[in-house]
Design an enzyme around this catalytic site. Structure first.
Site, short mmCIF file in Angstrom:
data_model
loop_
_atom_site.label_atom_id
_atom_site.label_comp_id
_atom_site.label_asym_id
_atom_site.label_seq_id
_atom_site.Cartn_x
_atom_site.Cartn_y
_atom_site.Cartn_z
N PHE A 14 0.83 -1.21 0.00
CA PHE A 14 0.00 0.00 0.00
C PHE A 14 0.86 1.26 0.00
CE2 PHE A 14 -2.77 2.92 2.72
CZ PHE A 14 -3.55 3.34 1.65
N VAL A 15 1.79 1.34 0.92
CA VAL A 15 2.69 2.51 0.99
C VAL A 15 3.76 2.41 -0.10
CG1 VAL A 15 4.38 3.75 2.40
CG2 VAL A 15 2.28 2.87 3.44
N ASP A 50 11.32 -14.44 1.10
CA ASP A 50 10.76 -14.11 2.40
C ASP A 50 11.75 -13.27 3.20
OD1 ASP A 50 8.42 -15.52 1.92
OD2 ASP A 50 9.22 -17.38 2.73
N ALA A 71 8.58 -2.84 3.83
CA ALA A 71 8.13 -4.23 3.98
C ALA A 71 8.05 -4.62 5.45
CB ALA A 71 9.07 -5.16 3.23
N ALA A 72 7.01 -5.36 5.79
CA ALA A 72 6.84 -5.78 7.19
C ALA A 72 5.74 -6.82 7.26
CB ALA A 72 6.47 -4.59 8.07
N ARG A 73 5.76 -7.58 8.34
CA ARG A 73 4.58 -8.37 8.69
C ARG A 73 3.62 -7.40 9.34
NH1 ARG A 73 2.78 -13.55 9.61
NH2 ARG A 73 1.29 -13.78 11.32
N SER A 117 5.62 2.41 13.29
CA SER A 117 4.19 2.58 13.55
C SER A 117 3.99 3.37 14.84
CB SER A 117 3.52 1.21 13.69
OG SER A 117 2.20 1.34 14.19
N TYR A 143 2.42 -6.76 17.23
CA TYR A 143 2.90 -5.92 16.13
C TYR A 143 3.67 -4.71 16.67
CZ TYR A 143 2.76 -2.67 12.19
OH TYR A 143 3.10 -1.77 11.21
N GLY A 192 -25.04 5.63 2.28
CA GLY A 192 -26.04 6.32 3.08
C GLY A 192 -26.47 5.58 4.32
#
Length: 321
Positions: A14-15, A50, A71-73, A117, A143, A192
């Site tokens: 995503f990032v 991996d 990259a990360a879990r 994070s 995490y 809505g």
């Protein structure tokens, strides 16, 4: 004049995808993408398999000036936080980061930017001031613990090898392609669906994808960045109800907010065993980005309204800018 070379790990995430798109617009920067697998490695794309304590980053790091480690879990909502879960997070997020940093230093890479994070800081700022970059970490789940330990591993490698280290801690990241709770909320607003957040009085920080990748580029290239922890954010926090209102405006719908007291929703959530879910929606989680802005002379280039408009564009079938 040679271009500044940046390796992006997790380049199809995503990032990572947004960061690739951003840096490809910079004529002075050459990027290389590190992916878990690729049909054939090329000069700008390398498959590394991996991520863990035995990953071989050698090919990916040749000729690289800086690494942005996306990259990360990743955190998943249903993770129980067991010892086995924590060990899986540690293998990827901690030992994978340590291995990358050590091999990057050996390859002559100047700088490594770790995307961490806000969960390193903690889970909630309800009843307290926003999180600061310099306060003691208080991670509460597997995490968050693994991200904190990844930061520590990076600082340790930086001390022993001299590689420049930078840590960026984003809160919730939104943008085109966002998933999970934000996607569900966005779709509910677009359809809505009445939502019970008319009396919400919480305050949450978020960061638009465009603002985050702009900050990551600054962290990879600015001489003032090394040695710092930077909290990321849009600089404009809001309640869940205000987020619904802004999303409704972005999708050109009238917000349908029911005046349900947050205390009542928390009671119901507790009865249903969903207190943690309720806290994510009703609680506060704010970050103070003043250190980021002053140290790097940085301001988020996109407003929340612009970020939300871009985020809902695929839902509306609108072309992105």
């Amino acid at each position: 004049m040679s271009k500044f070379s940046i390796l992006i790990t997790g380049a199809n995430g995503f990032v990572g995808q947004a960061l690739v798109h951003r840096l490809q617009q910079e004529p002075a920067i050459r990027i290389r993408k590190a992916l878990r697998s690729t049909p054939a490695s090329t000069d700008d794309t390398v498959g590394i398999g991996d991520i863990g304590p035995n990953t071989d980053w050698t090919k990916a790091l040749v000729g690289i000036d800086a690494v942005i480690h996306c990259a990360a879990r990743v955190h998943v909502m249903h993770d129980a936080g067991s010892a086995e879960s924590l060990e899986r997070f540690r293998q990827v997020n901690v030992e994978g980061t340590r291995r990358l940093a050590l091999q990057a230093a050996a390859a002559g890479v100047r700088r490594l930017v770790l995307v961490s994070s806000v969960k390193v800081n903690g889970e909630s700022t309800s009843g307290r001031l926003p999180y600061r970059h310099d306060e003691p970490p208080a991670p509460q789940d597997a995490y968050g613990i693994s991200k904190h330990e990844a930061e520590q591993a990076l600082w340790e490698v930086a001390r022993t090898t001299g590689i420049e280290a930078v840590v960026v801690r984003p809160p919730l990241v939104y943008g085109p392609g966002v998933k999970a709770n934000f996607q569900s909320l966005m779709q509910a607003v677009a359809c809505g669906v009445p939502l019970p957040f008319g009396l919400s009085n919480n305050c949450r920080s978020m960061v638009y994808l465009g603002n985050l990748v702009d900050l990551l580029q600054r962290c990879a290239t600015d001489p003032r960045a090394p040695g710092n922890i930077f909290l990321a954010g849009d600089g404009s926090d809001m309640s869940t109800g205000e987020l619904v209102r802004q999303l409704a405006h972005a999708v050109q719908r009238r917000p349908r907010l029911l005046p349900v007291p947050p205390s009542l929703m928390r009671i119901v959530a507790r009865i249903l065993g969903k207190s943690a879910v309720a806290e994510r929606v009703l609680g506060s989680l704010q970050v103070d980005i003043r250190h980021t802005c002053t140290t790097l002379d940085w301001q988020p280039p996109f407003s929340v309204a612009q970020g939300l408009q871009e985020t809902v564009a695929p839902l509306l079938g609108s072309p992105r800018v």
